[in-house]
Scaffold this active site. Structure first.
Site, short mmCIF file in Angstrom:
data_model
loop_
_atom_site.label_atom_id
_atom_site.label_comp_id
_atom_site.label_asym_id
_atom_site.label_seq_id
_atom_site.Cartn_x
_atom_site.Cartn_y
_atom_site.Cartn_z
N ASP A 295 31.10 7.95 1.15
CA ASP A 295 31.81 6.82 0.56
C ASP A 295 32.28 7.12 -0.86
O ASP A 295 31.83 8.08 -1.49
CB ASP A 295 30.91 5.59 0.52
CG ASP A 295 30.65 5.00 1.90
OD1 ASP A 295 31.46 5.25 2.81
OD2 ASP A 295 29.63 4.30 2.06
N TYR B 279 19.47 13.60 1.72
CA TYR B 279 20.07 12.85 0.61
C TYR B 279 19.05 12.65 -0.50
O TYR B 279 17.84 12.54 -0.25
CB TYR B 279 20.53 11.46 1.08
CG TYR B 279 21.82 11.43 1.84
CD1 TYR B 279 23.04 11.31 1.17
CD2 TYR B 279 21.83 11.48 3.23
CE1 TYR B 279 24.23 11.26 1.87
CE2 TYR B 279 23.02 11.43 3.95
CZ TYR B 279 24.22 11.32 3.26
OH TYR B 279 25.41 11.27 3.95
#
Length: 263
Positions: A51, A106
């Site tokens: 994103d 992540y």
């Protein structure tokens, strides 16, 4: 031949990964660099379409080409800004960076000021294993059941780092998990409430919002039997340019930190 690239980028400089009309995106810049370098290619695929605001140290893209220049990361790096090709390797012809991924890692960087770190660590372990993450994702019609293989919480100076590894993630899943853990650390959400949310006991109107995208980093994407050796010249260029950005930002960050400590 099929060529895969391990790429890093500063997500704060882009409107996300995926190409969008009249907007600067990571994918758009890579394709522009390929075209400007004269490399003829087809079947461009990516592992993760991050994103807007999300950065990466180890995203992966792949192309099909007969041009040997594609195996030299510096050919594209000379035409890229805010994106760095760290490695370029030949892979099997049917390689797909998303479908072949074994797991993704992540990290989220969260200011630890005011947080009860031990409570964050305790609550984080509730997310391990298989759960329905509909309370911790932006539902887009996909199956919301996922499995988290690993979650670790540790501090780095005034920053709390939350590292999560899984085969796949839902939209905004990592950022919503992080926000829930932050609320736990602030005493505004309990471990029991998180457990209930994972069991589906929640009101849709009261879902946990996502943490800001700027704190999220896609660290690595792992593959079975495929390694990405870092190119020495590409690594030097990456470190030099990122260190300069770090120097510029750390001054302002620690100025604000010191203002808090001095009062």
């Amino acid at each position: 031949m099929r060529v895969a690239f391990k790429i890093a980028y500063d997500g704060t400089r882009f409107h996300g990964f995926q190409r969008q009309p009249n907007l600067r995106t990571v994918e758009g810049e890579i394709i522009k660099a390929l075209n400007n370098s004269g490399i003829m290619y087809s079947d461009f695929k990516s592992a993760s379409r991050t994103d807007r605001g999300v950065s990466a140290l180890g995203n992966v893209v792949a192309i099909t080409t007969e041009d040997e220049k594609a195996l030299n990361p510096m050919v594209l790096n000379a035409r890229l800004e805010d994106v760095w090709i760290l490695s370029a390797i030949e892979v099997p012809q049917d390689f797909h960076p998303r479908f072949w991924a074994k797991s993704k890692v992540y990290r989220y960087y969260l200011p630890s000021i005011g947080l009860e770190v031990e409570k964050v660590k305790e609550c984080s372990q509730l997310f391990l294993g298989v759960h329905d993450f509909s309370a911790f994702s932006r539902v887009d019609g996909r199956d919301t059941v996922r499995s988290i293989d690993r979650i670790e919480v540790f501090t780095l100076g005034p920053i709390l780092i939350i590292e999560i590894e899984a085969k796949s993630f839902l939209w905004e899943m990592v950022r919503r998990i992080v926000k829930a853990l932050e609320l736990c650390g602030l005493g505004r959400l309990s471990c029991e409430e998180i457990k209930e949310m994972l069991e589906g006991k929640f009101e849709k109107s009261k879902k946990v919002p996502p943490a800001p995208p700027e704190g999220l980093l896609l660290v690595d994407i792992k593959y079975e039997g495929i390694e990405f050796p870092l190119n020495d010249k590409a690594l030097k260029k990456f470190k030099r340019e990122v260190e300069e950005r770090f120097r510029q930002k750390i001054m302002g960050a620690y100025l604000l930190w010191d203002m808090i400590q001095l009062l």
